[in-house]
Design a protein around this motif. Structure first.
Motif, PDB file in Angstrom:
ATOM      1  N   ALA A  26       0.744  -1.226  -0.067  1.00  0.00           N
ATOM      2  CA  ALA A  26      -0.007  -0.025   0.130  1.00  0.00           C
ATOM      3  C   ALA A  26       0.821   1.191   0.129  1.00  0.00           C
ATOM      4  N   PHE A  27       1.992   1.274   0.649  1.00  0.00           N
ATOM      5  CA  PHE A  27       2.883   2.414   0.849  1.00  0.00           C
ATOM      6  C   PHE A  27       3.627   2.722  -0.514  1.00  0.00           C
ATOM      7  N   ARG A  28       3.796   1.542  -1.105  1.00  0.00           N
ATOM      8  CA  ARG A  28       4.500   1.635  -2.638  1.00  0.00           C
ATOM      9  C   ARG A  28       3.504   2.339  -3.717  1.00  0.00           C
ATOM     10  N   THR A  29       2.304   1.981  -3.534  1.00  0.00           N
ATOM     11  CA  THR A  29       1.317   2.316  -4.412  1.00  0.00           C
ATOM     12  C   THR A  29       1.340   3.896  -4.278  1.00  0.00           C
ATOM     13  N   PHE A  30       0.904   4.093  -2.815  1.00  0.00           N
ATOM     14  CA  PHE A  30       0.879   5.528  -2.593  1.00  0.00           C
ATOM     15  C   PHE A  30       2.277   6.580  -2.926  1.00  0.00           C
ATOM     16  N   ARG A  31       3.349   5.787  -2.695  1.00  0.00           N
ATOM     17  CA  ARG A  31       4.273   6.631  -3.097  1.00  0.00           C
ATOM     18  C   ARG A  31       4.634   6.544  -4.617  1.00  0.00           C
ATOM     19  N   ASP A  32       4.314   5.582  -5.239  1.00  0.00           N
ATOM     20  CA  ASP A  32       4.175   5.756  -6.853  1.00  0.00           C
ATOM     21  C   ASP A  32       3.251   7.056  -7.198  1.00  0.00           C
ATOM     22  N   ALA A  33       2.148   7.008  -6.721  1.00  0.00           N
ATOM     23  CA  ALA A  33       0.797   7.968  -7.008  1.00  0.00           C
ATOM     24  C   ALA A  33       1.351   9.557  -6.618  1.00  0.00           C
ATOM     25  N   GLU A  34       2.333   9.516  -5.571  1.00  0.00           N
ATOM     26  CA  GLU A  34       2.777  10.926  -5.350  1.00  0.00           C
ATOM     27  C   GLU A  34       3.901  11.362  -6.046  1.00  0.00           C
ATOM     28  N   ASN A  36       4.272  10.538  -9.358  1.00  0.00           N
ATOM     29  CA  ASN A  36       3.422  10.691 -10.493  1.00  0.00           C
ATOM     30  C   ASN A  36       2.821  12.172 -10.365  1.00  0.00           C
ATOM     31  N   ARG A  37       2.408  12.586  -9.282  1.00  0.00           N
ATOM     32  CA  ARG A  37       1.777  13.822  -9.067  1.00  0.00           C
ATOM     33  C   ARG A  37       2.992  14.794  -8.942  1.00  0.00           C
ATOM     34  N   ALA A  38       3.992  14.491  -8.505  1.00  0.00           N
ATOM     35  CA  ALA A  38       5.092  15.339  -8.526  1.00  0.00           C
ATOM     36  C   ALA A  38       5.702  15.815  -9.811  1.00  0.00           C
ATOM     37  N   LEU A  39       5.693  14.709 -10.670  1.00  0.00           N
ATOM     38  CA  LEU A  39       6.202  14.877 -12.133  1.00  0.00           C
ATOM     39  C   LEU A  39       5.264  15.381 -12.951  1.00  0.00           C
ATOM     40  N   ALA A  40       4.113  15.367 -12.661  1.00  0.00           N
ATOM     41  CA  ALA A  40       2.728  15.898 -13.502  1.00  0.00           C
ATOM     42  C   ALA A  40       2.921  17.412 -13.118  1.00  0.00           C
ATOM     43  N   SER A  41       3.258  17.797 -12.089  1.00  0.00           N
ATOM     44  CA  SER A  41       3.399  19.171 -11.578  1.00  0.00           C
ATOM     45  C   SER A  41       4.237  20.046 -12.361  1.00  0.00           C
ATOM     46  N   TYR A  42       5.522  19.393 -12.900  1.00  0.00           N
ATOM     47  CA  TYR A  42       6.487  20.198 -13.654  1.00  0.00           C
ATOM     48  C   TYR A  42       5.883  20.081 -15.107  1.00  0.00           C
ATOM     49  N   GLY A  43       4.834  19.624 -15.671  1.00  0.00           N
ATOM     50  CA  GLY A  43       4.419  19.468 -16.900  1.00  0.00           C
ATOM     51  C   GLY A  43       5.651  19.218 -17.980  1.00  0.00           C
ATOM     52  N   SER A  44       5.776  19.801 -18.829  1.00  0.00           N
ATOM     53  CA  SER A  44       6.950  19.518 -19.770  1.00  0.00           C
ATOM     54  C   SER A  44       8.172  20.308 -19.402  1.00  0.00           C
ATOM     55  N   ASN A  46      11.847  21.236 -17.342  1.00  0.00           N
ATOM     56  CA  ASN A  46      12.955  20.365 -16.657  1.00  0.00           C
ATOM     57  C   ASN A  46      12.754  20.090 -15.297  1.00  0.00           C
ATOM     58  N   GLY A  47      13.561  18.973 -14.733  1.00  0.00           N
ATOM     59  CA  GLY A  47      13.273  18.814 -13.471  1.00  0.00           C
ATOM     60  C   GLY A  47      12.261  17.866 -12.730  1.00  0.00           C
ATOM     61  N   GLY A  48      11.597  17.224 -13.691  1.00  0.00           N
ATOM     62  CA  GLY A  48      10.433  16.478 -13.297  1.00  0.00           C
ATOM     63  C   GLY A  48      10.781  15.335 -12.542  1.00  0.00           C
ATOM     64  N   GLY A  49      11.854  14.730 -13.375  1.00  0.00           N
ATOM     65  CA  GLY A  49      12.500  13.348 -12.929  1.00  0.00           C
ATOM     66  C   GLY A  49      13.301  13.785 -11.590  1.00  0.00           C
ATOM     67  N   LEU A  50      13.668  14.838 -11.552  1.00  0.00           N
ATOM     68  CA  LEU A  50      14.527  15.179 -10.052  1.00  0.00           C
ATOM     69  C   LEU A  50      13.493  15.162  -8.767  1.00  0.00           C
ATOM     70  N   ALA A  51      12.226  15.708  -9.100  1.00  0.00           N
ATOM     71  CA  ALA A  51      11.318  15.850  -8.274  1.00  0.00           C
ATOM     72  C   ALA A  51      10.762  14.629  -7.948  1.00  0.00           C
ATOM     73  N   VAL A  52      10.743  13.547  -8.797  1.00  0.00           N
ATOM     74  CA  VAL A  52      10.187  12.340  -8.672  1.00  0.00           C
ATOM     75  C   VAL A  52      11.139  11.591  -7.608  1.00  0.00           C
ATOM     76  N   PHE A  53      12.607  11.693  -7.880  1.00  0.00           N
ATOM     77  CA  PHE A  53      13.417  11.096  -6.991  1.00  0.00           C
ATOM     78  C   PHE A  53      13.522  11.711  -5.468  1.00  0.00           C
ATOM     79  N   GLU A  54      13.315  13.059  -5.516  1.00  0.00           N
ATOM     80  CA  GLU A  54      12.953  13.604  -4.178  1.00  0.00           C
ATOM     81  C   GLU A  54      11.975  13.408  -3.405  1.00  0.00           C
ATOM     82  N   THR A  55      10.823  13.068  -4.013  1.00  0.00           N
ATOM     83  CA  THR A  55       9.603  12.699  -3.516  1.00  0.00           C
ATOM     84  C   THR A  55       9.872  11.266  -2.857  1.00  0.00           C
ATOM     85  N   ILE A  56      10.416  10.265  -3.786  1.00  0.00           N
ATOM     86  CA  ILE A  56      10.809   8.724  -3.214  1.00  0.00           C
ATOM     87  C   ILE A  56      11.612   8.888  -1.943  1.00  0.00           C
TER      88      ILE A  56
END
Length: 74
Positions: A26-34, A36-44, A46-56
């Motif tokens: 359940a935690f991994r599912t929630f973490r993946d969703a968060e 993806n939310r961080a990635l989507a907040s960057y739109g197109s 730069n920095g979306g990948g870094l935001a994903v790693f930071e969130t994780i």
């Protein structure tokens, strides 16, 4: 057979293990969703990948701290 499994000593010992595995999934599912939310907040941009790693990383640290706190109370 199901009733015997519920009351057997070995089965009872597995309940916390199963609960932890379910909570981990359940935690991994929630973490993946968060993430993806961080990635989507960057739109197109730069920095979306870094935001994903930071969130994780932040979520893993928070979860580890939570589990450490729970283990210390027993």
């Amino acid at each position: 057979m199901v009733e015997l499994e519920k009351i057997s000593q070995g089965s009872r010992a597995m309940h916390p293990v199963r609960a932890f595995d379910q909570a981990e999934r359940a935690f991994r599912t929630f973490r993946d969703a968060e993430s993806n939310r961080a990635l989507a907040s960057y739109g197109s941009g730069n920095g979306g990948g870094l935001a994903v790693f930071e969130t994780i990383i932040e979520m893993n640290i928070a979860r580890a701290n939570l589990l450490t706190g729970e283990a210390g109370t027993r």
